[in-house]
Design an enzyme around this catalytic site. Structure first.
Site, PDB file in Angstrom:
ATOM      1  N   GLU A 153     -11.206  -1.808  -2.154  1.00 24.57           N
ATOM      2  CA  GLU A 153     -10.275  -2.371  -3.138  1.00 24.57           C
ATOM      3  C   GLU A 153     -11.042  -2.946  -4.328  1.00 24.57           C
ATOM      4  OE1 GLU A 153      -8.032  -4.868  -0.307  1.00 24.57           O
ATOM      5  OE2 GLU A 153      -6.386  -3.459  -0.542  1.00 24.57           O
ATOM      6  N   GLU A 189       0.847  -1.207   0.000  1.00 30.31           N
ATOM      7  CA  GLU A 189       0.000   0.000   0.000  1.00 30.31           C
ATOM      8  C   GLU A 189       0.880   1.255   0.000  1.00 30.31           C
ATOM      9  OE1 GLU A 189      -2.796  -0.602  -0.884  1.00 30.31           O
ATOM     10  OE2 GLU A 189      -3.659  -2.334   0.117  1.00 30.31           O
ATOM     11  N   TYR A 209       1.344   6.781  -6.847  1.00 30.78           N
ATOM     12  CA  TYR A 209       0.403   7.855  -7.168  1.00 30.78           C
ATOM     13  C   TYR A 209       0.989   9.230  -6.862  1.00 30.78           C
ATOM     14  CZ  TYR A 209      -2.773   4.067  -8.037  1.00 30.78           C
ATOM     15  OH  TYR A 209      -3.344   2.937  -8.555  1.00 30.78           O
ATOM     16  N   HIS A 226      -4.713  -8.719  -2.496  1.00 34.79           N
ATOM     17  CA  HIS A 226      -5.227  -8.230  -1.205  1.00 34.79           C
ATOM     18  C   HIS A 226      -6.657  -8.716  -0.982  1.00 34.79           C
ATOM     19  CE1 HIS A 226      -2.278  -4.582  -1.623  1.00 34.79           C
ATOM     20  NE2 HIS A 226      -1.668  -5.737  -1.491  1.00 34.79           N
ATOM     21  N   GLU A 254      -3.768  -5.504  -5.803  1.00 35.44           N
ATOM     22  CA  GLU A 254      -5.112  -5.374  -5.212  1.00 35.44           C
ATOM     23  C   GLU A 254      -5.899  -6.681  -5.327  1.00 35.44           C
ATOM     24  OE1 GLU A 254      -5.457  -3.111  -3.323  1.00 35.44           O
ATOM     25  OE2 GLU A 254      -4.486  -1.315  -4.070  1.00 35.44           O
TER      26      GLU A 254
HETATM   27 FE   FE2 Z   1      -4.818  -3.005  -1.398  1.00 37.94          FE
HETATM   28 FE   FE2 Z   2      -3.392  -0.350  -2.780  1.00 38.22          FE
END
Ligand code: FE2
Ligand code: FE2
Length: 346
Positions: free
Chosen positions: A188, A113, A120, A225, A222
């Site tokens: 997510e 993360e 980003y 996750h 993701e």
């Molecule tokens: Fe995530």
């Molecule tokens: Fe993420």
């Protein structure tokens, strides 16, 4: 003395949500979580590998005002979204999932993360040269209603569990399950997947290849996750089937409905300038399609029965897997070198 029973760190708890800090990895009770941790390590990537060199030219020369608005809003969401997820990992998931092998996975996820936040941030610095505008992107959580609404959705599920020191009662454990499902299936599984769809739409038009290349890795992370979170849900259900009642399923449905509404409002905002080939209606259909997939993973019947309107997203899964395995040869060798060095040091 409070008189409260302090669980031993050597004995494994009877159930994964039983309070405590279990430190025993052998015998390993949940080897599947350890395997997920190992798989995640194999998927290591760095932001420095992403080449943004053609993106700025695309933004300045090839894209319309409406498309630039879409990208700006997307970045504004991305700039804060992963930090909210990381916060939930630290404050809720790590605290209550009492299995050291599962906590290893969560540690790795936390790193990923942070990597997403870095990705980003780099994107923002590259796309938005003006410091004032950059500041506004981070303030989006407060200033842009469609982004604020999504953040409020996440915060509500986060706050609902954060105050609980331990999961003692049935209600507390159900609240925890709902938090886990909200973050996996909605934050997510819908908010990020919805955002990825815009990136791949632009790529299908030959635009922003740097963004799409980095998104490939984030997409992969993701997906993992979500798989981990749903595996925890499955484990809890097996250990405590009585927690999974009709009321909880109704809450899951209501949560998905609300997340789809939030994300649709975001789509109205993103697409307000009108972009040929991408409609709010299709985004909503895509979200409903994703939501049904999340329900299927949870062993629940489909609720929306919507077909995927985005053929470029159907291709995404296949392409991502291919890229991943093509890339493995070099990445794996880097891993081997690191391991050898570590062994020597000890
Ligand atoms: Fe995530
Ligand atoms: Fe993420």
């Amino acid at each position: 003395m409070s008189g409260r029973h302090v669980p031993s760190s050597v004995e494994r708890p009877a159930r994964i949500l039983d309070p405590g800090l279990c430190l025993t990895l052998r015998p390993m009770v949940y080897p599947n979580f350890f395997e997920m941790y190992r798989d995640a390590i194999k998927n290591t990537w760095t932001v420095e590998e992403v080449d943004f060199s053609t993106d700025t030219g695309d933004l300045q020369k090839k894209m319309s005002d409406a498309e630039r608005h879409l990208v700006q809003r997307l970045i504004a969401f991305f700039a804060t979204g992963d930090s909210i997820v990381a916060n939930n990992l630290v404050l809720n998931l790590y605290k209550h999932i009492n299995a050291p092998e599962a906590r290893m996975y969560l540690s790795r996820q936390l790193y990923e993360e942070a990597l997403h936040v870095q990705f980003y941030l780099t994107l923002l610095d590259t796309y938005v040269p003006d410091p004032e505008e950059r500041h506004r992107a981070f303030a989006a959580v407060e200033n842009i209603p469609s982004i604020r609404k999504k953040a409020e959705f996440c915060m509500r599920w986060l706050d609902g569990v954060q105050e609980l020191p331990q999961l003692r009662t049935r209600g507390e454990r159900q609240a925890f399950l709902l938090n886990l499902i909200a973050f996996a299936a909605c934050t997510e599984g819908l908010f990020f997947f919805g955002a990825f769809a815009y990136v791949y739409f632009l790529r299908s038009r030959g635009l922003l290849h740097g963004l799409a290349a980095g998104t490939n890795w984030v997409f992969r992370d993701e997906s993992a996750h979500m798989a981990f979170a749903f595996e925890v849900v499955k484990t809890v259900r097996e250990e405590e089937p009585e927690l999974w009642d009709d009321a909880l399923v109704r809450e899951v449905h209501a949560m998905l409905d609300e997340a789809i509404d939030c994300e649709t409002q975001f789509a109205e905002d993103l697409l307000e300038g009108g972009i040929a080939g991408l409609s709010v209606q299709d985004v909503r259909r895509y979200l409903e399609f994703c939501a049904d997939q999340r329900l299927a993973t949870l062993g629940l019947a489909p609720r929306y029965r919507t077909k995927n309107p985005f053929s470029f997203m159907a291709l995404q899964d296949v392409q991502e897997v291919t890229n991943f395995f093509e890339r493995r040869v070099s990445a794996y060798q880097v891993g081997i070198t690191g391991e050898v060095a570590l062994d020597l040091a000890f």
